[in-house]
Design a protein around this motif. Sequence first.
Motif, mmCIF file in Angstrom:
data_model
loop_
_atom_site.group_PDB
_atom_site.id
_atom_site.type_symbol
_atom_site.label_atom_id
_atom_site.label_comp_id
_atom_site.label_asym_id
_atom_site.label_seq_id
_atom_site.Cartn_x
_atom_site.Cartn_y
_atom_site.Cartn_z
ATOM 1 N N VAL A 27 0.932 -1.087 0.110
ATOM 2 C CA VAL A 27 0.082 -0.059 -0.122
ATOM 3 C C VAL A 27 0.814 1.350 0.142
ATOM 4 O O VAL A 27 0.216 2.580 -0.429
ATOM 5 N N ILE A 28 1.992 1.297 0.508
ATOM 6 C CA ILE A 28 2.646 2.483 0.349
ATOM 7 C C ILE A 28 3.081 2.961 -0.877
ATOM 8 O O ILE A 28 3.355 2.216 -1.876
ATOM 9 N N GLY A 29 2.843 4.306 -1.320
ATOM 10 C CA GLY A 29 3.008 4.634 -2.523
ATOM 11 C C GLY A 29 1.773 4.757 -3.299
ATOM 12 O O GLY A 29 1.693 5.154 -4.336
ATOM 13 N N ARG A 30 0.722 4.154 -2.744
ATOM 14 C CA ARG A 30 -0.616 4.232 -3.375
ATOM 15 C C ARG A 30 -1.645 5.117 -2.753
ATOM 16 O O ARG A 30 -1.503 5.546 -1.612
ATOM 17 N N LYS A 31 -2.666 5.526 -3.450
ATOM 18 C CA LYS A 31 -3.969 6.339 -2.823
ATOM 19 C C LYS A 31 -4.625 5.443 -1.911
ATOM 20 O O LYS A 31 -4.633 4.222 -2.015
ATOM 21 N N VAL A 32 -5.033 6.076 -0.838
ATOM 22 C CA VAL A 32 -5.817 5.454 -0.045
ATOM 23 C C VAL A 32 -6.955 4.545 -0.411
ATOM 24 O O VAL A 32 -7.257 3.566 -0.156
ATOM 25 N N GLU A 33 -7.520 5.132 -1.668
ATOM 26 C CA GLU A 33 -8.754 4.416 -2.169
ATOM 27 C C GLU A 33 -8.158 3.056 -2.734
ATOM 28 O O GLU A 33 -8.931 2.070 -2.624
ATOM 29 N N GLU A 34 -6.922 3.261 -3.358
ATOM 30 C CA GLU A 34 -6.531 1.630 -3.835
ATOM 31 C C GLU A 34 -6.098 0.856 -2.689
ATOM 32 O O GLU A 34 -6.342 -0.394 -2.695
ATOM 33 N N ALA A 35 -5.586 1.384 -1.533
ATOM 34 C CA ALA A 35 -5.150 0.756 -0.322
ATOM 35 C C ALA A 35 -6.469 -0.089 0.134
ATOM 36 O O ALA A 35 -6.561 -1.110 0.593
ATOM 37 N N MET A 36 -7.586 0.643 0.254
ATOM 38 C CA MET A 36 -8.664 0.384 0.874
ATOM 39 C C MET A 36 -9.473 -0.884 -0.316
ATOM 40 O O MET A 36 -9.995 -1.733 0.055
ATOM 41 N N GLU A 37 -9.188 -0.827 -1.785
ATOM 42 C CA GLU A 37 -9.700 -1.844 -2.568
ATOM 43 C C GLU A 37 -8.847 -3.125 -2.440
ATOM 44 O O GLU A 37 -9.162 -4.088 -2.368
ATOM 45 N N LEU A 38 -7.525 -2.860 -2.105
ATOM 46 C CA LEU A 38 -6.515 -4.094 -1.752
ATOM 47 C C LEU A 38 -6.899 -4.779 -0.446
ATOM 48 O O LEU A 38 -6.830 -5.929 -0.605
#
Length: 165
Positions: A90-101
Amino acid sequence: MSPDNLRITEIEMENRTFYNEILTEHNIRPIHKTKLIEPQKSLRGVNPSCGDDITLQLNVSDDGVIESGAFYGDGCAISQASADMMLELVIGRKVEEAMELKDIFLKMIKEKISDEELEMLEEAGSLKDISHMPSRVKCAVLGWRTLEEMLNGDSSSESVSTEDQ
C-alpha cells in the motif's frame, strides 16, 4: 495415484514452498517493522486469540497518497509477515487503492478470488490458503483490519481487535 493427481500434488507442494519462503522472509527480515518518528496516523491492533499485538503507523499526503508506513509489536509469524506484506503493497498508493486491496485481501481469506485479483495482491496473495486454517485467519487479517479502521477515519478508536469482527 494417477498422473493428473500426481501433477496436482506437485503444484500444491510448489505453492506451499512459495508460501513458506515468503512468510519466512517477511517474518525474519520485515522491511516495515520499525517506528515512524512522527506518524500522522497510528492505531493499535490486537488479536487476543493468538496474542498478536501490533501498532500500525502511516503518513498520508494531502492528496491521499500513503507516503510511508510502519508497524511494531509482537505476534505470530503470520500476523507479522501479513502486516509487512500489506505495507509493502500500500505504500505509494492512494488511500482508495489501499482500501480496494484490503477488500480483495479480506475477500481472498473468505472465498475464492479471480487470478487477476490474486495478482493485484502480489506477495500478500501467498496467504490465500490461510482460509483453510480458521485459527490463523485472525492473525492474517489483523494488519488489514487495523488499516481499514485507520483509513476509515474513526479517530475515537484507540485500538481495533479481531474479536470485534
